[in-house]
Write a protein that holds these residues in place. Sequence first.
Motif, PDB file in Angstrom:
ATOM      1  N   ARG A  27      48.628  43.529  45.300  1.00 26.58           N
ATOM      2  CA  ARG A  27      47.890  42.264  45.214  1.00 26.58           C
ATOM      3  C   ARG A  27      46.398  42.514  44.984  1.00 26.58           C
ATOM      4  O   ARG A  27      45.771  41.878  44.139  1.00 26.58           O
ATOM      5  CB  ARG A  27      48.094  41.466  46.514  1.00 26.58           C
ATOM      6  N   THR A  31      44.396  41.136  41.570  1.00 25.74           N
ATOM      7  CA  THR A  31      43.263  40.194  41.627  1.00 25.74           C
ATOM      8  C   THR A  31      42.066  40.731  40.852  1.00 25.74           C
ATOM      9  O   THR A  31      41.245  39.962  40.365  1.00 25.74           O
ATOM     10  CB  THR A  31      42.795  39.906  43.078  1.00 25.74           C
ATOM     11  N   MET A  32      41.953  42.053  40.756  1.00 26.82           N
ATOM     12  CA  MET A  32      40.809  42.656  40.066  1.00 26.82           C
ATOM     13  C   MET A  32      41.153  43.086  38.643  1.00 26.82           C
ATOM     14  O   MET A  32      40.337  43.711  37.969  1.00 26.82           O
ATOM     15  CB  MET A  32      40.290  43.859  40.879  1.00 26.82           C
ATOM     16  N   TYR A 156      37.464  46.269  43.226  1.00 26.86           N
ATOM     17  CA  TYR A 156      36.367  45.307  43.055  1.00 26.86           C
ATOM     18  C   TYR A 156      35.195  45.953  42.313  1.00 26.86           C
ATOM     19  O   TYR A 156      34.632  45.371  41.384  1.00 26.86           O
ATOM     20  CB  TYR A 156      35.931  44.800  44.438  1.00 26.86           C
ATOM     21  N   ARG A 159      35.985  46.316  38.693  1.00 31.90           N
ATOM     22  CA  ARG A 159      35.870  45.040  37.990  1.00 31.90           C
ATOM     23  C   ARG A 159      34.404  44.653  37.784  1.00 31.90           C
ATOM     24  O   ARG A 159      34.018  44.183  36.722  1.00 31.90           O
ATOM     25  CB  ARG A 159      36.595  43.938  38.770  1.00 31.90           C
ATOM     26  N   PHE A 168      26.864  35.960  36.346  1.00 32.77           N
ATOM     27  CA  PHE A 168      27.741  35.250  37.265  1.00 32.77           C
ATOM     28  C   PHE A 168      27.013  34.156  38.012  1.00 32.77           C
ATOM     29  O   PHE A 168      27.453  33.053  38.115  1.00 32.77           O
ATOM     30  CB  PHE A 168      28.229  36.189  38.369  1.00 32.77           C
ATOM     31  N   ASP A 169      25.907  34.569  38.634  1.00 33.88           N
ATOM     32  CA  ASP A 169      25.356  33.748  39.701  1.00 33.88           C
ATOM     33  C   ASP A 169      24.912  32.388  39.204  1.00 33.88           C
ATOM     34  O   ASP A 169      24.379  32.259  38.111  1.00 33.88           O
ATOM     35  CB  ASP A 169      24.182  34.479  40.358  1.00 33.88           C
ATOM     36  N   SER A 170      25.155  31.401  40.040  1.00 33.69           N
ATOM     37  CA  SER A 170      24.780  30.026  39.770  1.00 33.69           C
ATOM     38  C   SER A 170      25.530  29.438  38.590  1.00 33.69           C
ATOM     39  O   SER A 170      25.290  29.765  37.444  1.00 33.69           O
ATOM     40  CB  SER A 170      23.271  29.886  39.519  1.00 33.69           C
ATOM     41  N   ALA A 171      26.429  28.559  38.905  1.00 27.75           N
ATOM     42  CA  ALA A 171      27.158  27.847  37.870  1.00 27.75           C
ATOM     43  C   ALA A 171      26.441  26.544  37.526  1.00 27.75           C
ATOM     44  O   ALA A 171      26.957  25.727  36.798  1.00 27.75           O
ATOM     45  CB  ALA A 171      28.570  27.549  38.347  1.00 27.75           C
TER      46      ALA A 171
ATOM     47  N   VAL B  94      26.859  29.105  42.884  1.00 26.69           N
ATOM     48  CA  VAL B  94      27.855  30.145  43.151  1.00 26.69           C
ATOM     49  C   VAL B  94      27.210  31.514  43.031  1.00 26.69           C
ATOM     50  O   VAL B  94      26.515  31.787  42.059  1.00 26.69           O
ATOM     51  CB  VAL B  94      29.026  30.055  42.148  1.00 26.69           C
ATOM     52  N   LEU B  95      27.439  32.365  44.025  1.00 26.70           N
ATOM     53  CA  LEU B  95      26.894  33.720  44.007  1.00 26.70           C
ATOM     54  C   LEU B  95      28.030  34.733  44.035  1.00 26.70           C
ATOM     55  O   LEU B  95      29.099  34.466  44.570  1.00 26.70           O
ATOM     56  CB  LEU B  95      26.013  33.957  45.242  1.00 26.70           C
ATOM     57  N   THR B  96      27.793  35.907  43.477  1.00 29.52           N
ATOM     58  CA  THR B  96      28.708  37.025  43.683  1.00 29.52           C
ATOM     59  C   THR B  96      28.492  37.563  45.102  1.00 29.52           C
ATOM     60  O   THR B  96      27.454  37.313  45.717  1.00 29.52           O
ATOM     61  CB  THR B  96      28.424  38.182  42.714  1.00 29.52           C
ATOM     62  N   PRO B  97      29.455  38.347  45.607  1.00 27.66           N
ATOM     63  CA  PRO B  97      29.237  38.978  46.917  1.00 27.66           C
ATOM     64  C   PRO B  97      27.953  39.807  46.954  1.00 27.66           C
ATOM     65  O   PRO B  97      27.266  39.855  47.975  1.00 27.66           O
ATOM     66  CB  PRO B  97      30.468  39.866  47.077  1.00 27.66           C
ATOM     67  N   ILE B 136      34.287  36.011  44.655  1.00 33.08           N
ATOM     68  CA  ILE B 136      34.606  37.367  44.194  1.00 33.08           C
ATOM     69  C   ILE B 136      35.145  37.216  42.781  1.00 33.08           C
ATOM     70  O   ILE B 136      36.091  36.457  42.569  1.00 33.08           O
ATOM     71  CB  ILE B 136      35.633  38.030  45.137  1.00 33.08           C
ATOM     72  N   PRO B 137      34.555  37.879  41.791  1.00 31.96           N
ATOM     73  CA  PRO B 137      34.940  37.623  40.399  1.00 31.96           C
ATOM     74  C   PRO B 137      36.315  38.197  40.081  1.00 31.96           C
ATOM     75  O   PRO B 137      36.439  39.289  39.548  1.00 31.96           O
ATOM     76  CB  PRO B 137      33.841  38.315  39.575  1.00 31.96           C
ATOM     77  N   SER B 138      37.340  37.438  40.418  1.00 35.88           N
ATOM     78  CA  SER B 138      38.704  37.933  40.276  1.00 35.88           C
ATOM     79  C   SER B 138      39.296  37.523  38.934  1.00 35.88           C
ATOM     80  O   SER B 138      38.718  36.744  38.192  1.00 35.88           O
ATOM     81  CB  SER B 138      39.558  37.406  41.427  1.00 35.88           C
ATOM     82  N   ASP B 139      40.459  38.096  38.633  1.00 34.25           N
ATOM     83  CA  ASP B 139      41.150  37.825  37.376  1.00 34.25           C
ATOM     84  C   ASP B 139      41.543  36.340  37.296  1.00 34.25           C
ATOM     85  O   ASP B 139      42.103  35.792  38.260  1.00 34.25           O
ATOM     86  CB  ASP B 139      42.401  38.702  37.312  1.00 34.25           C
ATOM     87  N   ALA B 140      41.273  35.709  36.180  1.00 29.28           N
ATOM     88  CA  ALA B 140      41.518  34.264  36.051  1.00 29.28           C
ATOM     89  C   ALA B 140      42.989  33.906  36.290  1.00 29.28           C
ATOM     90  O   ALA B 140      43.299  32.834  36.803  1.00 29.28           O
ATOM     91  CB  ALA B 140      41.076  33.787  34.674  1.00 29.28           C
ATOM     92  N   PHE B 142      45.126  35.533  38.259  1.00 26.47           N
ATOM     93  CA  PHE B 142      45.643  35.933  39.575  1.00 26.47           C
ATOM     94  C   PHE B 142      44.431  36.084  40.474  1.00 26.47           C
ATOM     95  O   PHE B 142      43.951  37.175  40.737  1.00 26.47           O
ATOM     96  CB  PHE B 142      46.403  37.263  39.454  1.00 26.47           C
ATOM     97  N   SER B 143      43.925  34.951  40.923  1.00 27.60           N
ATOM     98  CA  SER B 143      42.566  34.959  41.468  1.00 27.60           C
ATOM     99  C   SER B 143      42.502  34.990  42.988  1.00 27.60           C
ATOM    100  O   SER B 143      41.433  35.164  43.550  1.00 27.60           O
ATOM    101  CB  SER B 143      41.820  33.732  40.970  1.00 27.60           C
ATOM    102  N   SER B 144      43.632  34.863  43.671  1.00 25.02           N
ATOM    103  CA  SER B 144      43.550  34.663  45.109  1.00 25.02           C
ATOM    104  C   SER B 144      43.699  35.944  45.913  1.00 25.02           C
ATOM    105  O   SER B 144      44.787  36.496  46.064  1.00 25.02           O
ATOM    106  CB  SER B 144      44.611  33.656  45.540  1.00 25.02           C
ATOM    107  N   LEU B 145      42.586  36.403  46.466  1.00 23.74           N
ATOM    108  CA  LEU B 145      42.626  37.558  47.356  1.00 23.74           C
ATOM    109  C   LEU B 145      43.174  37.145  48.718  1.00 23.74           C
ATOM    110  O   LEU B 145      42.975  36.026  49.170  1.00 23.74           O
ATOM    111  CB  LEU B 145      41.221  38.118  47.597  1.00 23.74           C
ATOM    112  N   ASN B 146      43.825  38.092  49.368  1.00 19.75           N
ATOM    113  CA  ASN B 146      44.125  37.923  50.789  1.00 19.75           C
ATOM    114  C   ASN B 146      42.806  37.725  51.534  1.00 19.75           C
ATOM    115  O   ASN B 146      41.775  38.303  51.177  1.00 19.75           O
ATOM    116  CB  ASN B 146      44.853  39.187  51.290  1.00 19.75           C
TER     117      ASN B 146
END
Lengths: 237, 237
Positions: A27, A31-32, A156, A159, A168-171, B94-97, B136-140, B142-146
């Motif tokens: 998983r 996700t990455m 992560y 990726r 990325f930041d700020s949509a 929105v910010l990245t980690p 977290i910039p995940s794959d479009a 499959f985006s849901s991390l645990n």
Amino acid sequence: MANNTLDNIHIILVGITHPGNIGASARAMKTMGLTQMRLVRPKQFPNAEATARACGADDILFNAQIFDSYEESLQDFHLVFGASARQREISWPVLTPRTCAEQALPIQAPVAIVFGRENSGLTNQELEYCNYLVQIPSDANFSSLNVAAAVQVIAYELRMEKLKNTKFDSALPSPASVENMERLYKHLEETLIDIKFLNPNHPRLLMRRLRRLFNRTQLIDSEVNILRGILTATQEK
Amino acid sequence: MANNTLDNIHIILVGITHPGNIGASARAMKTMGLTQMRLVRPKQFPNAEATARACGADDILFNAQIFDSYEESLQDFHLVFGASARQREISWPVLTPRTCAEQALPIQAPVAIVFGRENSGLTNQELEYCNYLVQIPSDANFSSLNVAAAVQVIAYELRMEKLKNTKFDSALPSPASVENMERLYKHLEETLIDIKFLNPNHPRLLMRRLRRLFNRTQLIDSEVNILRGILTATQEK
């Protein structure tokens, strides 16, 4: 072989005891955007707990290649990183996940990132096949990440490296123009005079303080419109 | 309140269903040096599965503060980040980690990073308390991390930010001096002549190729000593 893509990167899990960790690793990978998994002597696999924890990343489990021999699992790689929590007797070159990602991603050939057993990691003999160790800089007093959590952090960083020129930041849309902001400030000042909060003969620093607030906030056009609507409604009262 | 330390950062878990995820989050936090956990309406807590998955981070579970009200759990924070996988109707900043960590760590007051339910995350109403979203910039696809994996990634970035002036990569000593390397090359050349692998009258580019190899490798002193020992043994044969 794809250029500079995550498809070159293989995650190799060695001697995993709890099948849930294999599923959670799948998983984390998916996700990455990672797809390639190899398993060396997994204790139980395939396994229902692995599938449950994969949470939809079943394709990675289904396509995982399984090996009896550690050495054999590495034959076709051109660069091998070994994940390691411990300090070793012989100092081996150690990279952070970030530097690992920077080095791994440009390689136009298969690259392996190897993770060891839940309790003991990789043996020194297994590490001898690695070009580098990768170490997540964890707390000295509590240094052992769960193996799937370690896969998540390294995936992560891979990726992030792949997307490194993405903004990325700020949509949010662009901030409103000076012209639009000046109209807001004029409207605000008039309204504050109307409601007798601002005395035009003794304005003090009020407008400057309000400008500082709204300029720092970087209002977008739709927000300027809302505020001007509120001002108009206030004036009509 | 500590300055620029991880003790200001609180991880708030809202409505977690599987207690194992609470334990895994505590472990993720502790490996990265975070200590402060709050739980809002956990389905089962305390719980044996949570303790098992915490894997020694019991102190974080033991000290976790438990709230019935989401709003109450946030009262004493000065900056609130909400972890979010989905695009929302209203675009929120929105910010990245990584950027989240850069913004959160210098704040000299309590900061909250809030994580939502396993299946549905935080509600729009809950997100309204947040200054920023963290994604977290995940794959479009499959985006849901645990949730514990997401805690791990964000805690990792906080730790990287805290340690950002630390030099991590390569635990090896400094490379050998030019003087020492030149002694090695002289010794190597003599030996290659002795064993008739190098013809001093037709040296070609052999020594230059070997210099390229060893210079690129950045030999350390102990390795130079090993190689010279091998050369001496070869000459004595």
